[in-house]
Write an enzyme that holds these catalytic residues in place. Structure first.
Site, PDB file in Angstrom:
ATOM      1  CB  CYS A  40       6.426  30.306  -2.619  1.00 55.00           C
ATOM      2  SG  CYS A  40       5.135  30.776  -2.300  1.00 55.00           S
TER       3      CYS A  40
ATOM      4  NE  ARG B 133      -1.904  32.291   0.764  1.00 55.52           N
ATOM      5  CZ  ARG B 133      -0.793  32.351   1.524  1.00 55.52           C
ATOM      6  NH1 ARG B 133      -1.343  32.174   2.488  1.00 55.52           N
ATOM      7  NH2 ARG B 133       0.616  31.126   1.169  1.00 55.52           N
TER       8      ARG B 133
ATOM      9  CG  HIS C 172       3.748  26.693  -6.448  1.00 56.09           C
ATOM     10  ND1 HIS C 172       2.667  25.810  -6.356  1.00 56.09           N
ATOM     11  CD2 HIS C 172       3.252  27.692  -5.713  1.00 56.09           C
ATOM     12  CE1 HIS C 172       2.002  26.639  -5.720  1.00 56.09           C
ATOM     13  NE2 HIS C 172       2.564  27.303  -5.067  1.00 56.09           N
TER      14      HIS C 172
END
Lengths: 244, 465
Positions: free
Chosen positions: A93, A127, A193
């Site tokens: 990330c 996002r 993740h």
């Protein structure tokens, strides 16, 4: 045998349980009798990346990420040399974005990255969030990676890197070109993740195996009993609507 | 009263009745119906409250703090309406209000206590004339919903910029204390805790892995802590820009405990103080109590009533709520982020009667769909108590099990299954009478388990809880 694992900025870049990746690497070495030397590196520390076998850097919040970007700049050449020497790097990330040429903020400000991976990132107000399943040629069977993504950045790869994986479900690098992550030599960048490595044990083992190859060519990894990990892998794929 | 409000109220009441007929909790749907018909419902109906309109936000402790405030107000003889189910966005708040609307279309109460989700703070401040606003703390929680913690803080900041009442802020939390310059409020009350300190605790205490903030929100410098209560809460100062913890008006000094609950001496600005023996355990509940004391005091509740209210409170819905099931105790604990989870695990492993733990982890929208945070919880603590049987349930039972394996908890004999109710039943069956089973649950897991127990007649109906 011994591996030195370096965790960069664990106090600043640990936004999404990234600690889990580090725990997975550590345990999977220890269960095989490989000695592990854990080193934490943070702002202001002196470091020599040639000492490390595996370097891990996670994601942070914008404010904390900027502190890191300004600190890591002074290590740039040292890290670049270590990468050419095939040190293994896993960057997730924010840490992944940091390895590129630059990051364009929502306000149009360009923050210079380390330029170790041939890619750049543009921030976007919407996002990309959700469960991810993708397929990677760098992995042994079943070849799938499962995880969770949550990033405002859209990352675009240059010719100097290869994508880590192709999307099956989710958005990946930019939500458009079907790629996820990037690979250059032994550097792996990804948006996944979840935490990533605990339920992708084959990926954890690829990183460990590549790290061992540097000093112990031909070393084989002893297989571990991963029934629980694969159960979690399949369950995560099923939650994303993909049969694992 | 406007026609809209009447129409909204009636439709909301009908929705509540309909949902209850089919055995479902009416926590948000009636409010959505009401707000659809009357967008100003919350503002107009809370205008009826005779004394005060209060709100509580923050990551952890919202429900307990709001419940403690209500308890203090009731000790003062006030009637109170509160969104007690934990549904804390505008529809949840409207649902709690519509339930209390009388045939005359009014609410007959002295005070409103609204627990409010951080991202809903700007909306609530627009909707309702809040008199007292309490902010408990900011920890990492449900990041996939709001992006990042800085954004969560920004929501609250934006709400408080337009807020003219009094604000009660946790001075020990730098992210909360830093809201003060943004607040337009008449008065800011800072509260905090002085814990019992172990000997030889050094300065600049090493912070734990799950800590969110140890950097100054003003200049980015690294904080020095002269003492730390837990997480990033404590007595901090920034050597770079000189900012330090503000002077506190309401301080809870922890006293040596007498029972399972926390004992506190709470002092107020004018040198007055009360000694309080809480029935609820844990230093995090001491924070909730001091936050509630500050909020109740700012609302006009007297100190004696605050003491009675705090001492008389035995636990909010699903927050270490103890149920008796066939002679065995089942403790329900909402566990939704690393810092809260660590506090609860700490209480479990120090309970000699604890015999089994069920970890119920769902990844629904209200839980946060990203469960990465499990890796920031210190499950390694369970290794201290190999006698406690552990099982994993919920939609993310497998992730939970992998986390335990990597935490050193033996994977053999670990029960992993999706169905929460049968995991809890199995845990209760395997335990002798008098021993305790803990169910540590994410939000939707808590609602599921509780409504299942309720259908079987084992707990009170939730909306009366």
């Amino acid at each position: 045998m011994k591996l030195v694992l370096g965790h960069l900025y664990p106090d600043l870049m640990n936004l999404y349980g990234d600690r889990g990746n580090f725990i997975a690497l550590q345990k999977r070495c220890e269960w095989r009798g490989i000695d592990v030397d854990l080193r934490r590196v943070t702002v202001g520390d002196d470091v020599n990346f040639a000492d490390f076998d595996i370097v891990f850097v996670g994601g942070g919040q914008d404010r904390e990420q900027e502190i890191v970007w300004s600190d890591l700049g002074r290590h740039r050449d040292d890290l670049a040399r270590a990468v050419e020497d095939d040190v293994v790097v896993l960057a997730v990330c924010g840490g992944y974005q940091l390895l590129g040429h630059y990051y364009l903020t929502p306000g149009g400000r360009k923050i210079a990255g380390l330029g170790i991976l041939d890619l750049h990132t543009e921030s976007h107000s919407s996002r990309l969030v959700g469960n991810v399943v993708c397929r990677s040629e760098y992995l042994p069977a079943p070849g799938t990676l499962v995880g969770f993504e949550n990033h405002g950045g859209r990352t675009h790869l240059g010719p100097g890197v290869a994508p880590l994986a192709r999307m099956v479900k989710g958005h990946g690098n930019n939500g458009r070109d079907g790629t996820e992550g990037a690979v250059y030599r032994n550097v792996f960048g990804t948006y996944l993740h979840g935490s990533l490595l605990p339920k992708n044990p084959h990926f954890a083992d690829v990183l460990i195996a590549r790290a061992l190859q540097r000093h112990h060519p031909g070393a084989e990894l002893e297989p571990l009993g991963d029934a629980l990990e694969w159960r979690a892998h399949r369950a995560a794929a099923a939650l994303a609507g993909v049969r694992g | 009263m406007g026609l809209r409000r009447l129409a909204g109220s009636i439709a909301g009441k009908v929705a509540i009745a309909a949902l209850r007929r089919v055995g479902r909790a009416a926590t948000t749907a009636p409010g959505r119906v009401v707000l659809g018909l009357d967008p100003d419902f919350i503002g107009s109906v809370t205008g009826d409250a005779r004394r005060v309109r209060t709100a509580v936000t923050g990551t952890n402790g919202k429900t307990t703090t709001a419940a403690l405030m209500e308890s203090c107000m009731r000790a003062s003889g006030w009637s109170v309406v509160r969104n007690s189910s934990g549904a804390n966005m505008l529809p949840g708040i409207a649902s709690a209000l519509v339930e209390r609307v009388t045939a005359a279309g009014r609410i007959d109460v002295d005070a409103v206590v609204a627990e409010v989700d951080e991202a809903t703070v700007p909306g609530l401040v627009r909707a309702m004339a809040v008199d007292v606003f309490v902010v408990t703390n900011f920890f990492r929680d449900q990041l996939d919903r709001y992006g990042e913690m800085d954004r969560t803080v920004a929501y609250v900041r934006r709400g408080l910029e337009n807020f003219g009442g009094s604000t009660c802020l946790n001075a020990d939390d730098p992210l909360v204390a830093d809201l003060a310059p943004s607040v337009k409020a008449d008065s800011t009350v800072f509260f905090g805790i002085d814990p019992l300190v172990d000997d030889d605790e050094g300065t600049d205490v090493e912070l734990a892995a799950g800590v969110d903030t140890q950097f100054c929100p003003r200049c980015g410098g690294r904080f020095v802590y002269t003492h730390r209560v837990y997480g990033h809460l404590g007595d901090y100062h920034c050597p770079d820009c000189g900012w330090s913890r503000p002077r506190r008006h309401v301080v809870g000094r922890e006293l040596p405990g007498k029972g399972t609950g926390v004992a506190l001496e709470i002092s107020f600005a004018r040198g007055e103080s009360i000694e309080v023996n809480l029935a609820i355990p844990g230093i995090y509940n001491a924070y909730n109590a001091v936050a509630a004391a500050a909020g109740a005091h700012a609302s006009g509740v007297g100190l004696d009533d605050i003491r009675v209210g705090l001492e008389g409170f035995s636990g909010a819905f699903g927050r270490m709520e103890v149920l008796d099931i066939g002679g065995r105790e089942l403790v329900l604990a909402l566990s939704k982020n690393p810092v809260g989870f660590d506090q609860i695990l700490g209480a479990v492993v120090s309970d000699d009667e604890a015999a089994a733990v069920v970890l119920g982890i769902n990844d629904g929208h209200a839980d946060g769909r990203d469960i990465s945070w499990l890796w920031d919880v210190d499950f390694e603590m369970l290794c201290k108590r190999p006698d406690i049987r552990v099982s994993c349930a919920g939609s993310r039972a497998e992730d939970m099990a992998v986390r335990l394996k990597y935490g050193g908890i033996p994977a053999e004999g670990l029960r992993v299954e999706g169905d929460l109710a049968s995991s809890v039943d199995a845990a209760l069956e395997g335990v002798v009478e008098g021993r305790r089973v803990y169910a540590l649950l994410t939000y939707t897991a808590l609602l599921q388990l509780r409504s299942g127990l309720q259908r079987r007649g084992l707990v009170r109906e939730m909306w009366r809880g």
